[in-house]
Motif scaffolding. Structure first.
Motif, mmCIF file in Angstrom:
data_model
loop_
_atom_site.group_PDB
_atom_site.id
_atom_site.type_symbol
_atom_site.label_atom_id
_atom_site.label_comp_id
_atom_site.label_asym_id
_atom_site.label_seq_id
_atom_site.Cartn_x
_atom_site.Cartn_y
_atom_site.Cartn_z
ATOM 1 N N THR A 69 48.091 36.496 58.761
ATOM 2 C CA THR A 69 47.152 35.367 58.769
ATOM 3 C C THR A 69 47.252 34.585 57.471
ATOM 4 N N THR A 70 47.131 33.266 57.568
ATOM 5 C CA THR A 70 47.122 32.393 56.392
ATOM 6 C C THR A 70 45.727 31.801 56.228
ATOM 7 N N LEU A 71 45.283 31.713 54.995
ATOM 8 C CA LEU A 71 43.992 31.077 54.723
ATOM 9 C C LEU A 71 44.071 29.588 55.038
ATOM 10 N N THR A 72 43.049 29.071 55.685
ATOM 11 C CA THR A 72 42.964 27.635 55.975
ATOM 12 C C THR A 72 41.614 27.116 55.484
ATOM 13 N N GLY A 73 41.492 25.793 55.395
ATOM 14 C CA GLY A 73 40.279 25.185 54.856
ATOM 15 C C GLY A 73 40.554 24.647 53.461
ATOM 16 N N ARG A 74 39.519 24.288 52.731
ATOM 17 C CA ARG A 74 39.687 23.830 51.340
ATOM 18 C C ARG A 74 39.651 25.052 50.436
ATOM 19 N N ILE A 75 40.747 25.324 49.783
ATOM 20 C CA ILE A 75 40.891 26.570 49.029
ATOM 21 C C ILE A 75 40.823 26.284 47.527
ATOM 22 N N VAL A 76 39.940 26.979 46.841
ATOM 23 C CA VAL A 76 39.781 26.827 45.393
ATOM 24 C C VAL A 76 40.113 28.165 44.736
ATOM 25 N N ARG A 77 41.013 28.114 43.733
ATOM 26 C CA ARG A 77 41.405 29.325 43.001
ATOM 27 C C ARG A 77 40.976 29.204 41.545
ATOM 28 N N ARG A 78 41.127 30.308 40.809
ATOM 29 C CA ARG A 78 40.638 30.374 39.430
ATOM 30 C C ARG A 78 41.192 29.266 38.529
ATOM 31 N N ASP A 79 42.434 28.855 38.750
ATOM 32 C CA ASP A 79 43.030 27.870 37.844
ATOM 33 C C ASP A 79 42.813 26.430 38.306
ATOM 34 N N ASP A 80 42.037 26.229 39.363
ATOM 35 C CA ASP A 80 41.743 24.866 39.821
ATOM 36 C C ASP A 80 40.655 24.238 38.954
ATOM 37 N N PRO A 81 40.729 22.923 38.737
ATOM 38 C CA PRO A 81 39.760 22.266 37.837
ATOM 39 C C PRO A 81 38.307 22.351 38.312
ATOM 40 N N ASP A 82 38.105 22.445 39.621
ATOM 41 C CA ASP A 82 36.719 22.499 40.126
ATOM 42 C C ASP A 82 36.254 23.935 40.395
ATOM 43 N N TYR A 83 36.955 24.909 39.833
ATOM 44 C CA TYR A 83 36.616 26.320 40.091
ATOM 45 C C TYR A 83 35.191 26.663 39.657
ATOM 46 N N ASN A 84 34.810 26.259 38.443
ATOM 47 C CA ASN A 84 33.482 26.637 37.937
ATOM 48 C C ASN A 84 32.366 26.066 38.789
ATOM 49 N N GLU A 85 32.521 24.805 39.185
ATOM 50 C CA GLU A 85 31.515 24.201 40.059
ATOM 51 C C GLU A 85 31.507 24.908 41.418
ATOM 52 N N ALA A 86 32.681 25.255 41.887
ATOM 53 C CA ALA A 86 32.805 25.875 43.209
ATOM 54 C C ALA A 86 32.195 27.271 43.266
ATOM 55 N N ARG A 87 32.205 27.985 42.155
ATOM 56 C CA ARG A 87 31.707 29.364 42.201
ATOM 57 C C ARG A 87 30.221 29.473 41.850
ATOM 58 N N THR A 88 29.633 28.439 41.244
ATOM 59 C CA THR A 88 28.273 28.549 40.697
ATOM 60 C C THR A 88 27.214 28.647 41.788
ATOM 61 N N ASN A 89 26.362 29.657 41.676
ATOM 62 C CA ASN A 89 25.212 29.843 42.567
ATOM 63 C C ASN A 89 23.927 29.492 41.833
ATOM 64 N N ILE A 90 22.794 29.657 42.524
ATOM 65 C CA ILE A 90 21.495 29.270 41.973
ATOM 66 C C ILE A 90 21.105 30.067 40.722
ATOM 67 N N ASN A 91 21.516 31.346 40.655
ATOM 68 C CA ASN A 91 21.080 32.218 39.558
ATOM 69 C C ASN A 91 22.153 32.317 38.486
ATOM 70 N N LEU A 92 21.941 31.628 37.369
ATOM 71 C CA LEU A 92 22.941 31.585 36.301
ATOM 72 C C LEU A 92 22.936 32.834 35.426
ATOM 73 N N SER A 93 21.942 33.692 35.600
ATOM 74 C CA SER A 93 21.917 34.919 34.791
ATOM 75 C C SER A 93 22.835 35.992 35.365
ATOM 76 N N LEU A 94 23.350 35.768 36.574
ATOM 77 C CA LEU A 94 24.245 36.740 37.219
ATOM 78 C C LEU A 94 25.578 36.049 37.498
ATOM 79 N N GLN A 95 26.428 35.981 36.498
ATOM 80 C CA GLN A 95 27.699 35.287 36.654
ATOM 81 C C GLN A 95 28.715 36.179 37.378
ATOM 82 N N ARG A 96 29.409 35.610 38.356
ATOM 83 C CA ARG A 96 30.465 36.329 39.082
ATOM 84 C C ARG A 96 31.683 35.411 39.181
ATOM 85 N N TYR A 97 32.868 36.038 39.237
ATOM 86 C CA TYR A 97 34.112 35.280 39.193
ATOM 87 C C TYR A 97 35.062 35.704 40.319
#
Length: 451
Positions: free
Chosen positions: A4-32
């Motif tokens: 299977t190949t991933l489809t859709g809009r794919i964001v990886r760690r080295d993409d410029p919008d990665y930080n915005e893409a991963r951010t959730n409501i709770n900034l005290s619990l950072q996940r990567y």
């Protein structure tokens, strides 16, 4: 078998919008996460689940990014994000609305309003409708029209399949009725990936809203008056009250009534006699303006935060009120508060075992709230929430699964009460290998709840 190949809009760690893409409501619990797939349709979601299973990659499902404990994120692994699937279709004559899994509440309200319809739902405009519904869904129409999950008619869900890796099924009262029951309050992310939902909407036009404020000196009288009034007044009226720390010197009650200004003023009489209100407002407005009025700006933006909550089945004693008051006198900052919403009415007419949402006999839902700015403040704030929760536990019960708290020890029983065993049976039937899991996910029966 072809990979299977991933489809859709794919964001990886080295993409410029990665930080915005991963951010959730709770900034005290950072996940990567390593990869975030923004699904454009249900097939992208099927592919993402298949890919994760084929490659033995841990994953999480994400909708509105409002998981208070960031359960929809993980370090490394894959996030299957549904937020770009937002289509809403309305059949006005049948009052049916089909909503894709990524739609936000504000968009749902605005779309339905054009047809003179709405759903009994929450207050924060950018919360995801799917997570809200799967956990129950409370708001300012709860007492008149029930919980959000009470209006649910059908879901489309991707479940784990041993042959194909992933399978899309239709879930309603006739097909997979046990899974449908579990989807009405059993929490998000436990059984599969919801891709769309169908609801029976309710007609709406004008509503009457109110706001009343008091100073801190009126705390005891106002608390006692509101808790003995709000859950027992006319079912067309749902209200909330919020208590801030002593230094803020503010108590505020808000509410929404399906009726006229004169009727509401009469219903408000007992509350207006409590203490010495510093301000008061009663106004008839289009429902969509009421939705904007209740939309909490503070609940929309990512922040360092901690939340917890409980349900109240009978009015709190003077001892419990004093304890709550003590904690607000010793709050960690001005942003801390305790928020309560009246329940009962339509939500309370359903038996606790009729849906997975167990706390049908509760008269009040109570949320404990705090947020902060610098990392050094975190420990103090978290301890305040846990101390407050513990101090009230003799007279409160459970917690709303949409206000998760990682520090609750017996969280399964806390969120789901007497429905735990049945929920674990449903989990065992549809996800025996525990493919869908996170820190507080429902475990299959053969596994410990503390895996």
């Amino acid at each position: 078998m072809e990979k299977t190949t991933l489809t859709g809009r794919i964001v990886r760690r080295d993409d410029p919008d990665y930080n915005e893409a991963r951010t959730n409501i709770n900034l005290s619990l950072q996940r990567y996460p390593d990869i975030i797939v923004f699904c454009q349709n249900k097939h992208d979601a099927v592919n993402a689940l298949k890919w994760a299973r084929e490659n033995n990659v841990p994953f999480r499902i994400r909708g509105g990014r409002h998981s208070y404990e960031n359960f929809s994120l993980l370090n490394n692994g894959l996030v299957i994000d549904l937020s770009e699937m937002k289509k809403i279709r309305v059949d006005k004559d049948k009052r049916l609305v089909s909503i894709e899994a990524g739609a936000e509440l504000g968009d749902v309200y605005r779309t339905l309003w054009r047809y003179g319809l709405t759903l009994p739902a929450g207050t924060i405009a950018n919360v995801g409708i799917t997570g809200l519904t799967l956990g129950g869904g409370i708001g300012y129409l709860t007492r008149s029209a029930g919980l959000t999950c009470d209006r649910l008619l059908q879901l489309e869900m991707i479940i784990a399949d041993e042959k194909e890796g992933a399978k899309l099924i239709t879930v309603n009262r006739a097909k997979h009725s046990d899974l449908f029951w579990a989807s009405q309050g059993g929490g998000g992310g436990n059984f599969g990936i919801v891709t769309s939902m169908m609801f029976k909407a309710v007609p709406i036009s004008y509503v009457t809203v109110f706001s009343v404020t008091w100073d801190w000196d009126d705390f005891d009288e106002v608390f006692n008056t509101w808790q003995n009034w709000a859950p027992f007044t006319d079912n067309r009226l749902t209200s909330s009250i919020q208590f801030w720390p002593k230094e803020v010197n503010r108590i505020e009650a808000l509410g929404q009534f399906i009726g006229t200004k004169d009727e509401l003023k009469e219903l408000l009489a007992p509350l207006m006699k409590a203490g010495n209100p510093t301000s008061g407002m009663v106004k008839t407005v289009p429902f969509i303006r009421a939705a904007a009025f209740f939309n909490s700006p503070g609940g929309n933006e990512p922040q360092k935060m901690k939340r917890s909550g409980s349900f109240i089945e009978k009015p709190l004693s003077t001892r419990a009120i004093s304890a709550l008051k003590y904690y607000l006198q010793h709050a960690p900052n001005k942003n801390a508060s305790v928020w309560q919403q009246s329940l009962g009415g339509a939500a309370g007419r359903i038996a606790p075992d009729q849906t997975a949402f167990y706390y049908r006999n509760a008269i009040i839902a109570q949320e404990y709230i705090t947020n902060w700015t610098s990392p050094e403040e975190e420990r103090q704030n978290v301890r305040w929430i846990e101390g407050l929760r513990t101090s009230l536990s003799r007279e409160t019960m459970g917690d709303y699964v949409n206000w998760p708290d990682i520090d609750i020890r017996n969280w399964l029983r806390t969120y789901y009460g007497g429905n735990v065993d049945r929920l674990r049976q449903v989990k065992t039937k549809y996800d025996p290998e525990n493919v869908f899991r996170f820190e507080q996910s429902i475990p299959p029966l053969r596994r410990s709840p503390f895996f």
